[in-house]
Enzyme design. Sequence first.
Site, mmCIF file in Angstrom:
data_model
loop_
_atom_site.group_PDB
_atom_site.id
_atom_site.type_symbol
_atom_site.label_atom_id
_atom_site.label_comp_id
_atom_site.label_asym_id
_atom_site.label_seq_id
_atom_site.Cartn_x
_atom_site.Cartn_y
_atom_site.Cartn_z
ATOM 1 N N HIS A 31 4.358 -28.390 28.600
ATOM 2 C CA HIS A 31 5.660 -27.991 28.294
ATOM 3 C C HIS A 31 6.443 -27.615 27.308
ATOM 4 C CE1 HIS A 31 8.841 -27.596 31.353
ATOM 5 N NE2 HIS A 31 9.170 -29.574 31.824
ATOM 6 N N ASP A 54 6.533 -23.294 32.120
ATOM 7 C CA ASP A 54 7.270 -24.212 32.478
ATOM 8 C C ASP A 54 7.187 -24.676 34.004
ATOM 9 O OD1 ASP A 54 8.320 -21.979 34.303
ATOM 10 O OD2 ASP A 54 8.220 -21.299 32.687
#
Length: 453
Positions: A423, A427
């Site tokens: 992350h 995204d």
Amino acid sequence: MQFSFRYFGTPLNANTIQFNLADVGEGIAECEILKWYVAEGQEIQQFDMICEVQSDKATAEITSPYDGLVTKLYHQVGDMARVGKPLVDMKVEGAEATGNSSETQSQAETPADSADPVNNDDTDHQHSQYQELQTKGGPVKVLATPAVRHIAKEHKIDLRQVSGTGKEGRIMKHDVLEFISGGKKPKASPSSPPRSEAPPAQESGPTSQSTYVPKAEYQLEDREVPVKGIKKVMVKSMTAACQVPHFGYCDEIVVTELKALREQMKPIAAEMNVKLSFMPFLIKACSLALKEYPDLNAHTNSDCSSVTLKGSHNIGIAMDTPSGLIVPNIKNVQDLSIIEIARELNHLQQLGSAGKLGKEQLEGGTFTLSNIGAIGGTYASPVLFLPQVAIGAIGKIQTLPRFDDAGAVHAASVITVSWSADHRVIDGATMARFSNSMKTFLEKPNSMLLAMK
């Protein structure tokens, strides 16, 4: 009447050579001794097995490049041998006594880029066990020891013309000597590199991932078990991966049409001696989706200050083996057909089951799929295989009721997919769009034909 005698013992002028564990690369500093094939006082010949070792990544069989007598073993089974330190002492005829020989070769080593038996100098011969033969179809490796190469060089013999009788086509001393005496005809130059067809792998689940099933053992008392080998590297890699923030995304894919297509293609694949499971379709669909979303086919550096987008789709397949969890990969999936992917997968499963996966199969992965469905799971939370930025877990195929466009209930074949991504650089929207793209290819498998070159 004349008699001829052949002496099989070690010559009196033999000197002792210290035989060291070679550097297997990737920063590996030690290997575990799994098995000895020799004992002190035993005579061995070139290419005889000395021992089997296991590093953090793979197992390898160490073979002898000499004829000689084993005089000392430096380790017991289960010991950790350090790279560059001695494995055995050997008495070798005509060799200079040494305490620092590093010519140990193993089947896990990377072959030399090229080695011409006639033109290369002595140094090249001493450090390379392989010769590459260039053909129209690509390079073909010719295996020979430094001693064999030396004989070939003295007699100006091209080893490409000598038929090897040793393991995996290795050229032995007697092959060269018979070639010199005219006892054997030179072999014809191949027009393409030989490729061994892997025997069909047994299908162990809906996506046919070969799985190791340990026998049940009942423990009556506590015992301490050292963590070593592949499990030791799992400690390091999983500890590092869990420091990275993961993003999870799950979905289900209806594969009713894919299931029918596979049934049509299975007999064709069987004629080519290939076991065709669902996994090659999943791997190819993943590669096609990666073309649209190349950010997921990437590596990060140690501090995540840069990301390298990888040009090749080297898709790793997590495998449960007797040695532990390993992730070999299929190279350049973007350039392979589904049948070629299936053949490579069969081959990796065979090597994994035998514990023979080497550096070539384990290095260079850019994206990973884990087939938990072969065991029976549905959803999972896969952990990243650093430095990769994404990984997927494929669940088992289930027949479930679903509604069609007209609202009627029908039986559908459904698999689940669970994605994890780094992350810091990926995204959620990118991961979801990638998953939708792969889903489209699998639910409408004919669409893959339009996307493939």
